[in-house]
Write a protein that holds these residues in place. Structure first.
Motif, PDB file in Angstrom:
ATOM      1  N   ASN A 258      45.200  21.041   2.248  1.00  0.00           N
ATOM      2  CA  ASN A 258      43.895  20.588   2.660  1.00  0.00           C
ATOM      3  C   ASN A 258      42.781  21.668   2.350  1.00  0.00           C
ATOM      4  OD1 ASN A 258      44.622  18.261   3.907  1.00  0.00           O
ATOM      5  ND2 ASN A 258      45.295  19.330   5.779  1.00  0.00           N
ATOM      6  N   TRP A 259      43.201  23.085   2.152  1.00  0.00           N
ATOM      7  CA  TRP A 259      42.194  23.941   1.836  1.00  0.00           C
ATOM      8  C   TRP A 259      41.580  23.908   0.420  1.00  0.00           C
ATOM      9  CZ3 TRP A 259      43.138  26.793  -2.373  1.00  0.00           C
ATOM     10  CH2 TRP A 259      44.311  26.833  -2.626  1.00  0.00           C
ATOM     11  N   ALA A 260      42.263  23.180  -0.163  1.00  0.00           N
ATOM     12  CA  ALA A 260      41.607  23.014  -1.777  1.00  0.00           C
ATOM     13  C   ALA A 260      40.431  22.208  -1.554  1.00  0.00           C
ATOM     14  CB  ALA A 260      42.701  22.376  -2.560  1.00  0.00           C
ATOM     15  N   TRP A 261      40.282  21.172  -0.911  1.00  0.00           N
ATOM     16  CA  TRP A 261      38.933  20.563  -0.665  1.00  0.00           C
ATOM     17  C   TRP A 261      37.873  21.316  -0.146  1.00  0.00           C
ATOM     18  CZ3 TRP A 261      38.380  15.654  -2.249  1.00  0.00           C
ATOM     19  CH2 TRP A 261      39.536  15.074  -2.985  1.00  0.00           C
ATOM     20  N   THR A 262      38.181  22.195   0.900  1.00  0.00           N
ATOM     21  CA  THR A 262      37.146  23.222   1.174  1.00  0.00           C
ATOM     22  C   THR A 262      36.704  24.028   0.145  1.00  0.00           C
ATOM     23  OG1 THR A 262      37.864  22.811   3.431  1.00  0.00           O
ATOM     24  CG2 THR A 262      36.454  24.750   3.170  1.00  0.00           C
ATOM     25  N   ALA A 263      37.728  24.682  -0.592  1.00  0.00           N
ATOM     26  CA  ALA A 263      37.622  25.685  -1.592  1.00  0.00           C
ATOM     27  C   ALA A 263      36.614  24.909  -2.845  1.00  0.00           C
ATOM     28  CB  ALA A 263      38.863  26.171  -2.074  1.00  0.00           C
ATOM     29  N   GLY A 264      36.779  23.836  -3.001  1.00  0.00           N
ATOM     30  CA  GLY A 264      36.209  22.858  -4.065  1.00  0.00           C
ATOM     31  C   GLY A 264      34.655  23.140  -3.574  1.00  0.00           C
ATOM     32  N   ALA A 265      34.360  22.523  -2.331  1.00  0.00           N
ATOM     33  CA  ALA A 265      33.181  22.682  -1.960  1.00  0.00           C
ATOM     34  C   ALA A 265      32.608  24.055  -2.081  1.00  0.00           C
ATOM     35  CB  ALA A 265      32.808  22.272  -0.464  1.00  0.00           C
ATOM     36  N   VAL A 266      33.081  25.238  -1.642  1.00  0.00           N
ATOM     37  CA  VAL A 266      32.571  26.458  -2.151  1.00  0.00           C
ATOM     38  C   VAL A 266      32.371  26.796  -3.468  1.00  0.00           C
ATOM     39  CG1 VAL A 266      33.320  28.814  -1.693  1.00  0.00           C
ATOM     40  CG2 VAL A 266      33.938  27.357   0.025  1.00  0.00           C
ATOM     41  N   LEU A 267      33.272  26.230  -4.362  1.00  0.00           N
ATOM     42  CA  LEU A 267      32.960  26.505  -5.898  1.00  0.00           C
ATOM     43  C   LEU A 267      31.765  25.830  -6.139  1.00  0.00           C
ATOM     44  CD1 LEU A 267      33.990  27.222  -8.707  1.00  0.00           C
ATOM     45  CD2 LEU A 267      35.091  25.059  -8.734  1.00  0.00           C
ATOM     46  N   GLN A 268      31.507  24.810  -5.743  1.00  0.00           N
ATOM     47  CA  GLN A 268      30.118  24.162  -5.864  1.00  0.00           C
ATOM     48  C   GLN A 268      28.937  25.019  -5.466  1.00  0.00           C
ATOM     49  OE1 GLN A 268      30.855  21.774  -8.150  1.00  0.00           O
ATOM     50  NE2 GLN A 268      32.931  21.875  -7.241  1.00  0.00           N
ATOM     51  N   GLY A 269      29.204  25.577  -4.449  1.00  0.00           N
ATOM     52  CA  GLY A 269      28.233  26.468  -3.944  1.00  0.00           C
ATOM     53  C   GLY A 269      28.045  27.800  -4.545  1.00  0.00           C
ATOM     54  N   LEU A 270      29.071  28.301  -5.038  1.00  0.00           N
ATOM     55  CA  LEU A 270      28.822  29.638  -5.890  1.00  0.00           C
ATOM     56  C   LEU A 270      28.385  29.334  -7.081  1.00  0.00           C
ATOM     57  CD1 LEU A 270      32.710  31.051  -5.102  1.00  0.00           C
ATOM     58  CD2 LEU A 270      30.284  31.904  -4.394  1.00  0.00           C
ATOM     59  N   LEU A 271      28.324  27.809  -7.654  1.00  0.00           N
ATOM     60  CA  LEU A 271      27.699  27.587  -9.168  1.00  0.00           C
ATOM     61  C   LEU A 271      26.298  27.506  -8.712  1.00  0.00           C
ATOM     62  CD1 LEU A 271      30.364  25.070 -10.568  1.00  0.00           C
ATOM     63  CD2 LEU A 271      29.524  27.104 -11.373  1.00  0.00           C
ATOM     64  N   LEU A 272      25.860  26.923  -7.614  1.00  0.00           N
ATOM     65  CA  LEU A 272      24.451  26.949  -7.181  1.00  0.00           C
ATOM     66  C   LEU A 272      23.975  28.483  -7.254  1.00  0.00           C
ATOM     67  CD1 LEU A 272      24.223  24.478  -4.402  1.00  0.00           C
ATOM     68  CD2 LEU A 272      23.054  24.348  -6.565  1.00  0.00           C
ATOM     69  N   LEU A 273      24.732  29.478  -6.783  1.00  0.00           N
ATOM     70  CA  LEU A 273      24.358  30.763  -6.567  1.00  0.00           C
ATOM     71  C   LEU A 273      24.211  31.246  -8.018  1.00  0.00           C
ATOM     72  CD1 LEU A 273      26.103  32.146  -3.606  1.00  0.00           C
ATOM     73  CD2 LEU A 273      23.597  31.632  -3.908  1.00  0.00           C
ATOM     74  N   GLY A 274      25.235  30.934  -8.928  1.00  0.00           N
ATOM     75  CA  GLY A 274      25.328  31.351 -10.488  1.00  0.00           C
ATOM     76  C   GLY A 274      23.675  30.934 -11.142  1.00  0.00           C
ATOM     77  N   GLY A 275      23.012  30.016 -10.524  1.00  0.00           N
ATOM     78  CA  GLY A 275      21.678  29.922 -10.919  1.00  0.00           C
ATOM     79  C   GLY A 275      20.843  31.106 -11.009  1.00  0.00           C
ATOM     80  N   PHE A 276      21.324  32.152 -10.109  1.00  0.00           N
ATOM     81  CA  PHE A 276      20.536  33.432 -10.408  1.00  0.00           C
ATOM     82  C   PHE A 276      20.812  34.280 -11.587  1.00  0.00           C
ATOM     83  CE2 PHE A 276      20.293  33.019  -5.714  1.00  0.00           C
ATOM     84  CZ  PHE A 276      18.985  33.067  -5.646  1.00  0.00           C
ATOM     85  N   LEU A 277      21.741  33.724 -12.394  1.00  0.00           N
ATOM     86  CA  LEU A 277      22.004  34.394 -13.665  1.00  0.00           C
ATOM     87  C   LEU A 277      21.610  33.414 -14.673  1.00  0.00           C
ATOM     88  CD1 LEU A 277      25.839  35.119 -13.067  1.00  0.00           C
ATOM     89  CD2 LEU A 277      24.179  36.718 -13.370  1.00  0.00           C
ATOM     90  N   HIS A 278      21.633  31.835 -14.662  1.00  0.00           N
ATOM     91  CA  HIS A 278      20.931  31.050 -15.581  1.00  0.00           C
ATOM     92  C   HIS A 278      21.010  29.942 -15.024  1.00  0.00           C
ATOM     93  CE1 HIS A 278      20.159  29.062 -19.294  1.00  0.00           C
ATOM     94  NE2 HIS A 278      19.567  30.106 -19.653  1.00  0.00           N
ATOM     95  N   TRP A 279      20.019  29.098 -15.209  1.00  0.00           N
ATOM     96  CA  TRP A 279      19.763  27.945 -14.629  1.00  0.00           C
ATOM     97  C   TRP A 279      20.828  26.824 -14.672  1.00  0.00           C
ATOM     98  CZ3 TRP A 279      18.881  23.439 -17.334  1.00  0.00           C
ATOM     99  CH2 TRP A 279      18.743  23.688 -18.769  1.00  0.00           C
ATOM    100  N   THR A 280      21.266  27.036 -16.108  1.00  0.00           N
ATOM    101  CA  THR A 280      22.514  25.899 -16.302  1.00  0.00           C
ATOM    102  C   THR A 280      23.556  25.880 -15.354  1.00  0.00           C
ATOM    103  OG1 THR A 280      23.421  27.339 -17.958  1.00  0.00           O
ATOM    104  CG2 THR A 280      21.961  25.691 -18.945  1.00  0.00           C
ATOM    105  N   LEU A 281      23.798  27.095 -14.900  1.00  0.00           N
ATOM    106  CA  LEU A 281      25.108  26.993 -13.799  1.00  0.00           C
ATOM    107  C   LEU A 281      24.650  26.444 -12.516  1.00  0.00           C
ATOM    108  CD1 LEU A 281      26.243  30.794 -14.391  1.00  0.00           C
ATOM    109  CD2 LEU A 281      27.349  28.719 -15.019  1.00  0.00           C
ATOM    110  N   ALA A 282      23.250  26.607 -12.137  1.00  0.00           N
ATOM    111  CA  ALA A 282      22.946  25.717 -11.038  1.00  0.00           C
ATOM    112  C   ALA A 282      22.714  24.413 -11.289  1.00  0.00           C
ATOM    113  CB  ALA A 282      21.534  26.352 -10.625  1.00  0.00           C
ATOM    114  N   ALA A 283      22.428  24.015 -12.531  1.00  0.00           N
ATOM    115  CA  ALA A 283      22.529  22.684 -12.877  1.00  0.00           C
ATOM    116  C   ALA A 283      23.915  21.810 -12.758  1.00  0.00           C
ATOM    117  CB  ALA A 283      22.089  22.243 -14.207  1.00  0.00           C
TER     118      ALA A 283
END
Length: 131
Positions: free
Chosen positions: A85-110
């Motif tokens: 069950n924790w994998a579903w929450t971790a998947g959502a966290v991964l998407q949030g981290l990719l959004l934060l990756g937008g500070f490195l480059h906008w393609t990660l946020a996209a």
């Protein structure tokens, strides 16, 4: 003459709150497949972002490529962990981290926005099927 009115209350032979069935033989496996398939597509997209990042990311290309590779490895591990069950929450966290990756480059946020919406839909389907 009018037709006899039907009783508005359910008969005693019908269950009061019968659970809705999805019609799937194994709904847990279907939901796991949906999550793993979504993450597999994300892995492909993340790997495909590396070449453009190497060309257009400028002075931040090293950290941006590293972030894409780390996210790829995390997505692969999560795709194999969908039974938990924790994998579903971790998947959502991964998407949030990719959004934060937008500070490195906008393609990660996209990628984070696109797969964040996709992951939200997958979680909605999971809730609908499994209850």
């Amino acid at each position: 003459m009018s037709a006899p009115e039907e009783d508005a209350t359910p008969s005693e032979s019908t269950p009061a709150a019968a659970p809705l069935r999805s019609g799937l033989k194994n709904p847990q496996a279907a939901v796991r497949g949906l999550g793993a398939g979504t993450l597999a597509l994300e892995v492909i997209v993340l790997l495909l972002t590396i070449a453009p990042l190497a060309v257009i990311a400028g002075d931040r290309k090293g950290p941006a490529i590293t972030a894409a590779l780390v996210a790829t490895v995390v997505a692969i591990v999560l795709a194999g962990s969908m039974k938990r069950n924790w994998a579903w929450t971790a998947g959502a966290v991964l998407q949030g981290l990719l959004l934060l990756g937008g500070f490195l480059h906008w393609t990660l946020a996209a990628v984070g926005v696109i797969f964040g919406l996709t992951w939200a839909y997958a979680m909605h389907v999971r809730r609908t099927i499994l209850g």
